[in-house]
Scaffold this active site. Structure first.
Site, PDB file in Angstrom:
ATOM      1  N   ASP A  11       7.421   4.425   1.460  1.00  0.00           N
ATOM      2  CA  ASP A  11       6.554   5.608   1.454  1.00  0.00           C
ATOM      3  C   ASP A  11       5.313   5.279   2.281  1.00  0.00           C
ATOM      4  O   ASP A  11       4.665   4.260   2.044  1.00  0.00           O
ATOM      5  CB  ASP A  11       6.170   5.954   0.006  1.00  0.00           C
ATOM      6  CG  ASP A  11       5.243   7.178  -0.103  1.00  0.00           C
ATOM      7  OD1 ASP A  11       4.571   7.514   0.894  1.00  0.00           O
ATOM      8  OD2 ASP A  11       5.196   7.775  -1.183  1.00  0.00           O
ATOM      9  N   CYS A  27       2.338   6.185   2.294  1.00  0.00           N
ATOM     10  CA  CYS A  27       1.031   5.976   1.664  1.00  0.00           C
ATOM     11  C   CYS A  27       0.823   4.525   1.253  1.00  0.00           C
ATOM     12  O   CYS A  27      -0.306   4.060   1.149  1.00  0.00           O
ATOM     13  CB  CYS A  27       0.820   6.922   0.479  1.00  0.00           C
ATOM     14  SG  CYS A  27       1.713   6.471  -1.014  1.00  0.00           S
ATOM     15  N   TYR A  28       1.917   3.798   1.028  1.00  0.00           N
ATOM     16  CA  TYR A  28       1.751   2.389   0.659  1.00  0.00           C
ATOM     17  C   TYR A  28       1.332   1.524   1.850  1.00  0.00           C
ATOM     18  O   TYR A  28       1.004   0.352   1.674  1.00  0.00           O
ATOM     19  CB  TYR A  28       3.017   1.844  -0.021  1.00  0.00           C
ATOM     20  CG  TYR A  28       3.206   2.466  -1.377  1.00  0.00           C
ATOM     21  CD1 TYR A  28       2.257   2.257  -2.378  1.00  0.00           C
ATOM     22  CD2 TYR A  28       4.273   3.303  -1.656  1.00  0.00           C
ATOM     23  CE1 TYR A  28       2.383   2.861  -3.617  1.00  0.00           C
ATOM     24  CE2 TYR A  28       4.411   3.910  -2.898  1.00  0.00           C
ATOM     25  CZ  TYR A  28       3.457   3.678  -3.864  1.00  0.00           C
ATOM     26  OH  TYR A  28       3.573   4.285  -5.084  1.00  0.00           O
ATOM     27  N   ASP A  76       5.092  10.948   4.002  1.00  0.00           N
ATOM     28  CA  ASP A  76       5.721   9.861   3.261  1.00  0.00           C
ATOM     29  C   ASP A  76       6.853   9.225   4.078  1.00  0.00           C
ATOM     30  O   ASP A  76       6.831   8.039   4.408  1.00  0.00           O
ATOM     31  CB  ASP A  76       6.192  10.492   1.928  1.00  0.00           C
ATOM     32  CG  ASP A  76       7.230   9.705   1.153  1.00  0.00           C
ATOM     33  OD1 ASP A  76       7.761   8.729   1.682  1.00  0.00           O
ATOM     34  OD2 ASP A  76       7.527  10.098   0.016  1.00  0.00           O
ATOM     35  N   ASP A 128       1.024  16.026   3.974  1.00  0.00           N
ATOM     36  CA  ASP A 128      -0.003  16.566   3.082  1.00  0.00           C
ATOM     37  C   ASP A 128      -1.302  15.806   3.329  1.00  0.00           C
ATOM     38  O   ASP A 128      -1.327  14.843   4.090  1.00  0.00           O
ATOM     39  CB  ASP A 128       0.442  16.484   1.620  1.00  0.00           C
ATOM     40  CG  ASP A 128       0.824  15.076   1.198  1.00  0.00           C
ATOM     41  OD1 ASP A 128       0.057  14.148   1.520  1.00  0.00           O
ATOM     42  OD2 ASP A 128       1.873  14.888   0.563  1.00  0.00           O
ATOM     43  N   HIS A 143      -1.198  11.977   2.157  1.00  0.00           N
ATOM     44  CA  HIS A 143      -0.456  11.072   3.041  1.00  0.00           C
ATOM     45  C   HIS A 143      -1.120  10.952   4.414  1.00  0.00           C
ATOM     46  O   HIS A 143      -1.117   9.891   5.023  1.00  0.00           O
ATOM     47  CB  HIS A 143       1.001  11.524   3.187  1.00  0.00           C
ATOM     48  CG  HIS A 143       1.838  11.118   2.008  1.00  0.00           C
ATOM     49  ND1 HIS A 143       1.998  11.929   0.909  1.00  0.00           N
ATOM     50  CD2 HIS A 143       2.509   9.976   1.735  1.00  0.00           C
ATOM     51  CE1 HIS A 143       2.754  11.297   0.022  1.00  0.00           C
ATOM     52  NE2 HIS A 143       3.083  10.111   0.494  1.00  0.00           N
TER      53      HIS A 143
END
Lengths: 303, 437
Positions: free
Chosen positions: B313, B315-316, B358, B365, B368
């Site tokens: 993902d 965001c990580y 993601d 979004d 992210h």
């Protein structure tokens, strides 16, 4: 870049969506204004309770409204109830409301928080029932972080009420067995492995059957683990857990001969698995190689 | 011979046209490192978990197949995408300036977050905030400031630590150098202290949940406002240490599973209390943390996941990637495959019409967009901790970072993104601006 191209809405559809949106927003705004105004004035009654229900249906992430709802329950609902039975009846109804929210929004912090608070208020609440809900939610998503945390919390509450040490041990054993069941269903469920690691630390200290000493536990646990890594040698969960079982935390208390026998057996088995991986795919397995080097390190460390 | 060089030679024989080949050479030379990395990524067999078809492995294999296909097509074209700065900036700007549709109702209690994510993304992309936008930021944010010294997630909402973190960060992003003075520091201090629990942790609001996010946010607020005291952080580092699991990462609270977001919060919070090279080893098992963190990066995808056996993902890239500057300082080693992460971000996380996401197939979004950009910044920079910048004051360590661009002649300037403060997660110059006061 490579995303799925979205369909463009037609002009008409766009307009209709805009109108629907405007209606939704104005309805939501009105309700929000009214709830926040009532909150400001500390109005605690059935009407405001209903109002918060309606608003939370629209926006379950509205933490201030969950907070207000809690104040209404404390200052209005509870103070007007005759006894704990009546409180119990109310809380069951409230839990249903929360349960419905959780089904649609299983990862919203405030809803879980409200649920925790509710069951703490109810002396007559049957926590077994709560475990059933948790089981069900873990069937829906076996990695939901919130549900696992909540499970540990509820088990903690159950154990707080236990008077005998044996009952607490039994409860931990049941939880341990539950992780076995989930892992057998899906060995990749690392959340289950993690919870297992938490439980076994409690059980090891309690000297219960199968956990009397680290050696007999390790032998049994390693054979369970072996099944798992033979099932899927590429699954990282199993190897991470294995490494922990072979860490000083477990090995340091073992007599040298037992420690050697465990490490030797593991080295032999993992090497064998790696050989069969090479036969299958022509390549060694990275996790096997890492684990072999780790086991060898642990062997040398002692010498 | 590098693979891209081989490619160029091959094109030369096939095309025979000098001009075209030369253009390609230039293009290839600037991208050869990334292309080579992509080839290495593709040589990974991925999770290979096909022996048992559990839900977990099925999902993982599906993601790998999708991404492998995308990478292969990029390799066939021989051309890597660059950062679509203009598109992303207009995505961000559009949402900063427009009324949001009804689909955003669930974010209504997260106004401070939306402002923070959007403005932070805008600045990371090199955007300049004009006076009007700056005023709107501070006006909006300050309207969420409550009597008790904390910020709510929106107007009329109770004070919440996490919303307050986003609020204070957003204020730092505005052009107003004195805006933080509009906060009554004494009140904010007392409010934070009222959320402190005996074991050293913090809760989100009175009666709210406790986790490492709350600790991180409380410490960042106190640090930026200069109200960090020994009393406020008594027992906090020890409590954070207890959140580390046998796996090496940190759970939200002691006993929970290791998780990317909570781990970043724990490590960054610790790093407010002292230089990472000292504080991390003092309160947790550094080696285990390194092992867990490097295991989060996928060989094939190049991006990261947040927990063992979860999917990649974008965001990580920040929540896990963001741990690496501290780890690299503590170990003095390069631990992150920056080129692979960059490939994941540029190839898989960019949405054609702007915004970041993601993974392929997901919609972009605000959240992210911000954290993927933070991850990209990380790929291009290296953090240094300079003891000369430190004072004796508690929390001074947080302000002793220098973040430098990694010199890479092959890096396309189109991809340049602002350097990020490793603890606060905002551009370095915004931290310095507020610090000069």
């Amino acid at each position: 870049m490579h995303g799925v191209k979205r369909e463009q809405l037609s002009k008409d559809a766009k307009q209709r969506k805009k109108e629907r949106d405007a209606f939704k927003i104005s309805h939501y705004r009105q309700l929000t204004d009214s709830v926040l105004a009532d909150k400001q004035k500390n109005i605690f009654n059935n009407d405001t309770l209903d109002e918060t229900s309606r608003l939370l249906d629209l926006n379950p992430e509205f933490y201030t409204v969950w907070n207000y709802r809690r104040d209404i329950i404390t200052n209005h609902v509870f103070s007007n109830l005759k006894d704990s039975q009546a409180a119990h009846t109310f809380i069951l109804k409230e839990l249903q409301f929360v349960g419905k929210q959780l089904k649609s929004y299983p990862k919203v912090y405030w809803i879980w928080n409200h649920r925790k608070w509710l069951i703490e208020q109810d002396d007559l609440f049957d926590l077994k029932q709560e475990m059933a809900l948790i089981d069900k939610m873990l069937t829906m998503d076996s990695r939901n972080y919130h549900v696992w945390a909540y499970r540990r919390y509820v088990v903690g509450l159950v154990q707080d009420k236990m008077e005998h040490e044996e009952d607490i041990i039994l409860s931990n054993r049941e939880e341990f067995n539950y992780t076995t069941k989930l892992i057998e269903e899906n060995i990749s469920n690392y959340s289950a492995w993690h919870n297992r690691s938490q439980l076994l630390q409690k059980l090891l200290n309690s000297k219960t059957e199968g956990f009397e000493d680290k050696y007999s536990f390790l032998v049994k646990e390693l054979s369970f683990l072996q099944n798992a890594y033979y099932t899927d040698p590429d699954d990282s969960a199993v190897w991470v857990y294995l490494r922990w079982l072979l860490s000083p935390f477990f090995l340091k208390d073992l007599p040298q001969d037992k420690r050697n026998s465990i490490l030797n057996d593991q080295l032999r088995d993992i090497k064998e698995l790696n050989e069969s991986e090479i036969e299958d795919s022509g390549k060694p397995n990275a996790w096997c190689l890492k684990s072999i080097s780790y086991v060898q390190k642990m062997m040398n460390q002692h010498v | 011979m590098s693979n891209s060089k081989k490619k160029v030679d091959w094109y030369k024989t096939v095309l025979g046209s000098r001009r075209i080949v030369e253009e390609m050479v230039v293009k290839s030379e600037t991208q050869s490192n990334q292309i080579d990395t992509l080839e290495i990524m593709l040589s990974s067999k991925g999770s290979g978990s096909q022996k048992v078809g559990t839900l977990t492995t099925e999902q993982q294999v599906k993601v790998e197949d999708d991404i492998r296909q995308i990478y292969e097509s990029i390799l066939d074209d021989g051309q890597l995408p660059t950062l679509e700065t203009t598109q992303h900036r207009s995505f961000v700007k559009y949402f900063l300036e427009t009324n949001l549709p009804a689909g955003f109702i669930a974010l209504d209690a997260s106004h401070t977050w939306m402002i923070f994510w959007l403005v932070n993304s805008f600045l990371l992309l090199g955007g300049k905030i004009d006076e009007d936008m700056s005023n709107r930021i501070s006006e909006n944010i300050l309207s969420y400031l409550n009597e008790d010294g904390g910020f709510g997630g929106g107007a009329g909402l109770i004070s919440h630590v996490v919303s307050s973190y986003a609020a204070v960060m957003a204020l730092c992003l505005s052009n107003d150098h004195h805006v933080l003075d509009k906060i009554d520091r004494q009140k904010t201090y007392e409010w934070l202290l009222s959320l402190k629990l005996e074991d050293g942790s913090f809760c989100m609001y009175k009666g709210g949940e406790v986790d490492t996010r709350a600790v991180y946010c409380a410490l960042v607020i106190a640090s930026v406002l200069g109200i960090l005291t020994p009393e406020l952080v008594a027992g906090t580092a020890e409590w954070l240490g207890r959140c580390q699991t046998f796996e090496g990462g940190f759970g939200g609270v002691p006993g929970d599973e290791a998780h990317g977001g909570y781990s970043f919060c724990a490590v960054a919070a610790l790093s407010i209390l002292g230089p990472p090279q000292e504080i991390i080893t003092r309160h947790c098992d550094l080696k285990n943390l390194v092992k867990w963190s490097v295991n989060r990066q996928f060989q094939l995808e190049g991006g990261m996941n947040g927990r063992t056996n979860k999917l990649v993902d974008g965001c990580y890239s920040h929540w896990v990637g963001g741990i690496f500057p501290f780890l690299e300082l503590a170990t003095q080693c390069d631990l992150l495959d920056r080129a692979a992460l960059k490939n994941y971000i540029l190839i898989c996380c960019q949405e054609e019409n702007g915004g970041l996401r993601d993974k392929p197939g997901k919609r972009p979004d605000f959240y992210h967009t911000n954290y993927v950009l933070c991850g990209l910044s990380l790929c291009q920079h290296k953090a240094k901790h300079d003891p000369a910048l430190m004072t004796e004051k508690l929390g001074a360590s947080a302000f002793a970072y220098r973040v430098e661009r990694i010199k890479d002649p092959q890096e396309d300037p189109a991809n340049f993104i602002e350097p990020l403060h490793p603890i606060f997660g905002i551009p370095m110059n915004t931290v310095l601006k507020n610090r000069e006061l």
